[in-house]
Scaffold this motif. Structure first.
Motif, short mmCIF file in Angstrom:
data_model
loop_
_atom_site.label_atom_id
_atom_site.label_comp_id
_atom_site.label_asym_id
_atom_site.label_seq_id
_atom_site.Cartn_x
_atom_site.Cartn_y
_atom_site.Cartn_z
N ILE A 128 62.26 63.15 25.38
CA ILE A 128 61.28 64.32 25.60
C ILE A 128 59.86 64.05 25.15
N LEU A 129 59.61 63.36 23.99
CA LEU A 129 58.61 62.97 23.28
C LEU A 129 57.74 61.79 24.54
N LEU A 130 58.57 60.85 24.67
CA LEU A 130 58.15 59.74 25.55
C LEU A 130 57.41 60.45 26.82
N VAL A 131 58.00 61.31 27.55
CA VAL A 131 57.42 61.81 28.63
C VAL A 131 55.99 62.82 28.32
N ALA A 132 56.14 63.36 27.02
CA ALA A 132 54.83 64.09 26.50
C ALA A 132 53.87 62.98 26.35
N ALA A 133 54.04 62.01 25.55
CA ALA A 133 53.15 61.04 25.14
C ALA A 133 52.72 60.45 26.43
N GLU A 134 53.49 60.06 27.50
CA GLU A 134 53.01 59.26 28.52
C GLU A 134 52.04 60.48 29.62
N MET A 135 52.47 61.54 29.42
CA MET A 135 51.63 62.55 30.21
C MET A 135 50.14 62.62 29.71
N LEU A 136 50.13 62.42 28.42
CA LEU A 136 48.67 62.66 27.89
C LEU A 136 47.52 61.41 27.78
N GLY A 137 48.35 60.32 28.14
CA GLY A 137 47.48 59.17 28.37
C GLY A 137 48.37 57.69 28.52
N ALA A 138 48.37 57.44 29.84
CA ALA A 138 49.05 56.26 29.99
C ALA A 138 48.93 55.91 31.73
N GLU A 139 49.05 54.83 31.98
CA GLU A 139 48.61 54.34 33.43
C GLU A 139 49.95 54.16 34.12
N HIS A 140 51.03 53.66 33.26
CA HIS A 140 52.35 53.59 34.07
C HIS A 140 53.20 54.12 33.03
N GLY A 141 54.45 54.53 33.55
CA GLY A 141 55.40 55.23 32.75
C GLY A 141 56.04 56.22 33.66
N ILE A 142 57.27 56.86 33.30
CA ILE A 142 57.83 57.73 34.27
C ILE A 142 56.90 59.08 34.17
N GLY A 143 56.35 59.44 32.62
CA GLY A 143 55.74 60.64 32.40
C GLY A 143 54.43 60.59 33.39
N ALA A 144 53.74 59.44 33.31
CA ALA A 144 52.58 59.28 34.01
C ALA A 144 52.80 59.54 35.43
N TYR A 145 54.08 58.91 36.03
CA TYR A 145 54.29 58.94 37.36
C TYR A 145 54.53 60.65 37.61
#
Lengths: 255, 282
Positions: free
Chosen positions: B222-239
């Motif tokens: 859950i936290l992984l996705v949240a973190a990636e949504m806030l600032g990441a170029e790649h990653g499932i959350g960013a996708y």
């Protein structure tokens, strides 16, 4: 090596559980501690084995324990206390691991105690696969492995059904006959006490005092269930305890 | 034997043979409350649900604006995997999860064991852990960005922190629940303190620690996705975030499917560990 309990008293807060206990456990004999429930017999045993500290008095060792003894005072617990994640062999190995013995020596001890308790075929079994009687035999094998100077047995047969109890009692007798060991044997079962005890110490109800000491001279291997002499001694012990047991039964637990 | 019968023989009524056909049979009332595993039901539910969605979206009962047809999601996933872009998103996500969760659970097991063993650690740390536990860790993400920067460290820190607290609680609970008679047994045989901890306390606490790990891993995802949504170029959350802002439902659902598969796989791995190491439980 003899064990002496020297005017030992113990209290939890202001409730005295044991008072002025004097007791000698002579080498090579089985001393049974009997008494009504809550008389502090298990507490006394834990003090003899150094798992609890008395408020007054002390337990002393007279003479040196045998040199080859790895753990002079060794417990056998009511509920076996086997590690469920270790098999029979490794449960015994557990108590040898800290002693830095050579590998071959460890293997020899394990083989020896497994043979003596007739467990050789079950060396690789996990505790969950064993019956209660087998588990207690593993616990006894584990105790024998450290060559104790004195075995401290805390109601070792109480968790077993009566048939298993009878079989294990015979096992204990034959173990003792082949190689006499010293033991303090706590039980509430008078039939066990008269079968296994060279000396039966009757404790009174709380505060526990030594009420009486009964010596039984018949050799262990000559005793059997339903023997008239033993029945007589058992009846005598029951007379000593009866009233106390009645009163103890009516007591509130923390009264 | 010492057991004497409570009733003398003869006080009971003699048992009489009853003619078999007469009388009511005793009604059975001991059923239920005993879940048994049934094979295939889980797959059937999945298949039925997906078939219903497929049918609904194709016939137009379900609008294409709310739900893409499952076949389109599968196709998107397939293209994603074939083009190699799945890996460019999955790899950084898994790295973050593994590093963050490893830090969090290792620290958690260490601190939890200390709380379980030392009264001082318990008195000092339990209130602190109780204070940290209920904080929604996502709320701390901006703070972590300030502390650790916008790069990978803040994501590791968030996942580590999120997995830390449940692991501590599970571990010290598990250590508390280790059978005291086993510990006393170890002491009575003269085992050293370290041997008692290593050979009795930790293996005894292991089942509890593992079930705590299940919870921690789920929180970690859950936290992984949240973190990636806030600032990441790649990653499932960013996708997923990108797909959402483009209103590309197929890609969004593809991303969610990847997350779900990730969770199921990790939980299966823990199950594997349990079967391997906890076969001694009855």
């Amino acid at each position: 090596m003899d064990l002496v309990v020297d005017t030992l008293s113990h209290a939890y807060g202001n409730v005295t559980v044991l008072q002025d206990i004097d007791l000698t456990i002579p080498s090579g004999q089985i001393v049974c501690l009997v008494g009504p429930s809550g008389c502090g017999k298990s507490t006394l045993l834990r003090m003899i084995g150094g798992l609890e500290r008395p408020t007054q008095g002390a337990v002393r060792l007279l003479g040196e324990p045998p040199r080859d003894s790895l753990n002079p005072l060794t417990f056998v617990f009511q509920h076996f206390a086997l590690l469920p994640w270790r098999n029979v062999e490794d449960n015994i190995r557990l108590v040898l691991e800290d002693h830095r013995l050579p590998k071959a020596e460890v293997a020899r001890i394990i083989d020896d105690v497994l043979a003596r308790t007739r467990l050789t075929d079950f060396a690789k079994a996990l505790p969950k696969q064993l019956s209660g009687g087998m588990k207690q035999r593993v616990a006894i094998a584990r105790a024998l492995a450290v060559r104790p100077a004195c075995m401290l047995m805390d109601e070792p047969l109480s968790a077993l059904d009566s048939q298993t109890r009878e079989l294990l009692m015979e096992d204990l007798i034959s173990l003792w006959t082949r190689e006499p060991f010293t033991a303090v044997y706590v039980t509430h079962n008078l039939a066990e006490a008269v079968r296994l005890g060279h000396r039966v110490v009757v404790l009174s109800r709380r505060p526990g005092r030594v009420h009486d000491v009964v010596d039984i001279d018949i050799p262990l291997q000559d005793r059997h269930a339903g023997m008239p002499e033993l029945e007589k001694t058992q009846a005598h012990l029951w007379e000593l305890m009866r009233r106390e047991a009645q009163v103890a039964d009516m007591e509130l637990i923390d009264g | 034997m010492a057991d004497t019968p409570l009733l003398a023989a003869g006080t009971l009524p003699p048992s009489r043979p009853v003619t078999p056909a007469k009388g009511q049979p005793v009604p059975f009332r001991g059923g239920g409350f005993q879940p048994v595993p049934i094979r295939g039901v889980a797959i059937l539910v999945f298949v039925l649900l997906i078939a219903a969605l497929e049918l609904g979206t194709r016939t137009g009962v379900i609008s294409n604006l709310t739900m893409p047809p499952p076949s389109a999601i599968v196709e998107t996933l397939w293209n994603l995997a074939a083009s190699g872009r799945l890996w460019t998103h999955l790899y950084p996500s898994l790295t973050r999860l593994v590093i963050g969760a490893a830090i969090g659970t290792t620290l958690g097991i260490a601190i939890g064991t200390m709380i379980g063993l030392f009264s001082l650690a318990r008195a000092g740390l339990v209130p602190l852990v109780s204070a940290l536990f209920p904080i929604p860790k996502i709320a701390l993400l901006p703070l972590f960005v300030i502390w650790f920067g916008i790069g990978e460290s803040s994501k590791y820190a968030l996942i580590a922190f999120g997995t830390f607290t449940p692991t501590v609680v599970a571990t010290f609970g598990a250590v508390d629940n280790v059978d005291r008679t086993l510990i006393r047994m170890g002491q009575s045989f003269g085992l050293s303190w370290w041997s008692v901890v290593r050979k009795i306390v930790l293996p005894g606490a292991f089942p509890g620690i593992l079930s705590g790990l299940r919870v921690s891993i789920a929180i970690g995802i859950i936290l992984l996705v949240a973190a990636e949504m806030l600032g990441a170029e790649h990653g499932i959350g960013a996708y997923i975030l990108e797909a959402g802002s483009l209103y590309d439902l197929e890609r969004l659902f593809a991303g969610v499917t990847v997350l779900s598969v990730m969770g199921v796989t990790l939980s299966w791995l823990i199950g594997l560990l349990e079967r391997r190491f906890l076969s001694w439980r009855s």
